[in-house]
Design a protein around this motif. Structure first.
Motif, mmCIF file in Angstrom:
data_model
loop_
_atom_site.group_PDB
_atom_site.id
_atom_site.type_symbol
_atom_site.label_atom_id
_atom_site.label_comp_id
_atom_site.label_asym_id
_atom_site.label_seq_id
_atom_site.Cartn_x
_atom_site.Cartn_y
_atom_site.Cartn_z
ATOM 1 N N ALA A 1 0.770 -1.120 0.075
ATOM 2 C CA ALA A 1 0.095 -0.046 0.054
ATOM 3 C C ALA A 1 0.956 1.228 0.156
ATOM 4 C CB ALA A 1 -1.031 0.018 1.091
ATOM 5 N N VAL A 2 0.528 2.264 -1.001
ATOM 6 C CA VAL A 2 1.533 3.384 -1.078
ATOM 7 C C VAL A 2 0.437 4.449 -0.977
ATOM 8 C CG1 VAL A 2 3.187 2.161 -2.156
ATOM 9 C CG2 VAL A 2 1.223 3.316 -3.605
ATOM 10 N N SER B 1 -3.018 -1.965 10.086
ATOM 11 C CA SER B 1 -4.059 -2.946 10.475
ATOM 12 C C SER B 1 -4.130 -4.079 9.431
ATOM 13 C CB SER B 1 -5.258 -2.615 11.257
ATOM 14 O OG SER B 1 -6.147 -2.318 10.397
ATOM 15 N N HIS B 2 -4.291 -3.364 8.251
ATOM 16 C CA HIS B 2 -4.452 -4.301 6.825
ATOM 17 C C HIS B 2 -3.154 -4.796 6.442
ATOM 18 C CE1 HIS B 2 -8.844 -3.591 6.542
ATOM 19 N NE2 HIS B 2 -8.619 -2.361 7.198
ATOM 20 N N THR B 3 -2.101 -4.225 6.304
ATOM 21 C CA THR B 3 -0.969 -4.685 5.778
ATOM 22 C C THR B 3 0.252 -3.941 6.617
ATOM 23 O OG1 THR B 3 0.024 -4.714 3.925
ATOM 24 C CG2 THR B 3 -0.853 -2.983 4.152
ATOM 25 N N PRO B 4 1.398 -4.769 6.810
ATOM 26 C CA PRO B 4 2.599 -4.110 7.157
ATOM 27 C C PRO B 4 3.547 -3.410 5.986
ATOM 28 C CG PRO B 4 2.929 -6.348 6.854
ATOM 29 C CD PRO B 4 1.516 -6.252 6.422
ATOM 30 N N ASN B 5 2.859 -3.788 4.819
ATOM 31 C CA ASN B 5 3.615 -3.410 3.716
ATOM 32 C C ASN B 5 3.231 -1.871 3.232
ATOM 33 O OD1 ASN B 5 5.239 -5.751 3.575
ATOM 34 N ND2 ASN B 5 3.290 -6.810 2.848
ATOM 35 N N LEU C 1 5.316 3.677 6.372
ATOM 36 C CA LEU C 1 4.293 4.298 7.132
ATOM 37 C C LEU C 1 4.352 4.636 8.450
ATOM 38 C CD1 LEU C 1 1.794 5.978 5.983
ATOM 39 C CD2 LEU C 1 0.390 3.979 6.610
ATOM 40 N N ASN C 2 5.038 3.310 9.004
ATOM 41 C CA ASN C 2 5.100 3.662 10.639
ATOM 42 C C ASN C 2 6.179 4.479 10.996
ATOM 43 O OD1 ASN C 2 4.272 1.992 13.135
ATOM 44 N ND2 ASN C 2 6.425 2.489 13.507
ATOM 45 N N ASP C 3 7.036 4.901 10.109
ATOM 46 C CA ASP C 3 8.295 5.828 10.338
ATOM 47 C C ASP C 3 7.728 7.281 10.242
ATOM 48 O OD1 ASP C 3 10.161 3.755 11.002
ATOM 49 O OD2 ASP C 3 10.695 3.761 8.804
ATOM 50 N N PHE C 4 6.454 7.258 9.200
ATOM 51 C CA PHE C 4 6.036 8.473 8.912
ATOM 52 C C PHE C 4 5.110 8.954 10.304
ATOM 53 C CE2 PHE C 4 2.083 10.598 7.935
ATOM 54 C CZ PHE C 4 2.430 11.904 7.145
ATOM 55 N N ALA C 5 4.629 8.092 10.800
ATOM 56 C CA ALA C 5 3.744 8.333 12.071
ATOM 57 C C ALA C 5 4.471 8.598 13.371
ATOM 58 C CB ALA C 5 3.088 7.009 12.327
ATOM 59 N N THR D 1 9.333 -7.710 10.628
ATOM 60 C CA THR D 1 8.242 -7.936 9.639
ATOM 61 C C THR D 1 8.674 -7.872 8.221
ATOM 62 O OG1 THR D 1 6.614 -7.123 11.339
ATOM 63 C CG2 THR D 1 5.700 -7.755 9.101
ATOM 64 N N ILE D 2 9.307 -6.920 7.783
ATOM 65 C CA ILE D 2 9.768 -6.822 6.426
ATOM 66 C C ILE D 2 10.829 -7.871 6.168
ATOM 67 C CG2 ILE D 2 10.824 -5.340 4.544
ATOM 68 C CD1 ILE D 2 9.504 -2.803 6.390
#
Length: 371
Positions: A266-267, A289-293, A358-362, A317-318
């Motif tokens: 997801a981008v 919650s839908h994807t770690p990617n 996205l987690n780093d963005f958060a 996870t990656i």
């Protein structure tokens, strides 16, 4: 995570590419659909007001005039269309596609009339549409119009379908066209919104074993109608351009469950105006919650602190999923995914410039918002 390769190397002939360019306001998607054929979806500009898609193609040694076969304008919000007129002019070989409602004679008359007025500094997208249509007329060319469940492009093994907008969105659009004309006594005008998100062109791209879903800015009710359609292409996509910058008003769980692979890539392109930022922290949590990617095209617009805060759980996870993740230095921000066509290989992911997971963005967003 490994750092390998060079940012300026183009994809192989048999390699599919999705590159999402998003500087923090605006987005553009560059697609290599195989064997030297390129597609550009939407446009955003750099500081010199040049389309970033042209900058990206130049950086990997691709001639847009020769290689780009199709340009799609998903809707006329200025964060999706700035620079589109120049893009169409430079990519002179490419067909141009936009929502079918934009051929409506009332809308075309409105764009012509409004072009003669003074615009506020932040624009509206009307000027770009007027410029595109003027250029096409001068060349005797006609756009391709996107409507729900229409194949808008086919070459070799690649098919591109528009899944939206549908007839219901078109009818609502026509009811709103009158709002394009502002009061005569106004010397500057910001063109009022006429629900362009409802008119967003959603694209399904299929090449052999690869399917990609580009969500534009379509909101909930549009996604519900797409899911209900029995005429859309079947299958599940492994890459999803998350609609409307990850906003909750564009989220439909059924899309994740019925139209996408489990844990797809997801981008999204973040959006920032003043203190408003998308995606929000709750948006990030929902997507993860839908994807770690999941990846964001930039974090630079958020005045990120020196050094990037990493999340060890995310990167473990990656690694466990055997995703090839690169971080590449570039003068612009983008998420790039590449995968061999027909070999059922894994996607290779590269974060260019300030793009990040996205987690780093958060994490970066949390630091800035608490300052």
């Amino acid at each position: 995570m490994t750092e390998e390769g060079e940012a300026g190397i183009p994809p192989d002939e048999d390699e599919f590419e999705v590159a999402l360019l998003g500087p923090g306001y605006g987005e553009s998607i560059v697609l290599h659909i195989g064997f030297g054929s390129w597609v550009i979806v939407d446009s955003c500009i750099d500081e010199a007001e040049s389309p970033r898609a042209l900058e990206y193609l130049a950086s990997i040694g691709v001639s847009p005039k020769q290689a780009v076969n199709l340009i799609v304008a998903t809707h006329w919000h200025d964060d999706h269309i700035r620079g589109m007129a120049k893009l169409v002019e430079v990519c002179s070989k490419a067909d141009f596609c936009c929502a079918g409602a934009l051929r409506n004679k009332e809308f075309l008359a409105a764009t012509g009339a409004l072009e003669g007025r003074h615009f506020s500094e932040d624009g509206s997208g009307v000027r770009e549409i007027h410029g595109v249509f003027t250029w096409l007329r001068s060349k005797g060319a006609s756009p391709t119009f996107a409507v729900a469940n229409r194949r808008i492009y086919a070459q070799g093994g690649c098919e591109i379908w528009s899944l939206a907008p549908d007839d219901a969105a078109f009818q609502n659009f026509l009811k709103s066209v009158g709002n394009l004309f502002p009061g005569e006594n106004r010397t500057k005008t910001r063109i009022p919104s006429i629900t362009p998100n409802d008119m967003s062109v959603v694209l399904w791209i299929g090449v052999d074993d690869i399917a990609v879903l580009l969500g534009s800015d379509l909101e909930n009710r549009g996604w519900i109608r797409i899911q209900e359609s029995k005429e859309r292409p079947t299958g599940k996509a492994s890459v999803f351009k998350v609609p409307h910058h990850g906003s909750a008003n564009a989220h439909e769980s059924g899309v994740w469950n019925r139209m996408l692979d489990p844990k797809p890539f997801a981008v999204l392109a973040p959006w920032q105006r003043g203190n408003r930022i998308l995606p929000t922290k709750s948006d990030v949590q929902r997507i993860l919650s839908h994807t770690p990617n999941a990846y964001a095209s930039t974090s630079g617009g958020l005045r990120a602190p020196t050094g990037r805060r990493e999340n060890n759980m995310v990167h473990r996870t990656i690694r466990e999923s055997e995703v090839r993740l690169q971080r590449l230095e570039m003068s612009f921000d983008a998420i790039r995914l590449r995968r061999k066509i027909g070999l059922r290989t894994r996607w290779k992911v590269a974060t260019l410039g300030n793009a990040c997971h996205l987690n780093d963005f958060a994490n970066i967003m949390k630091v800035d918002l608490n300052r």
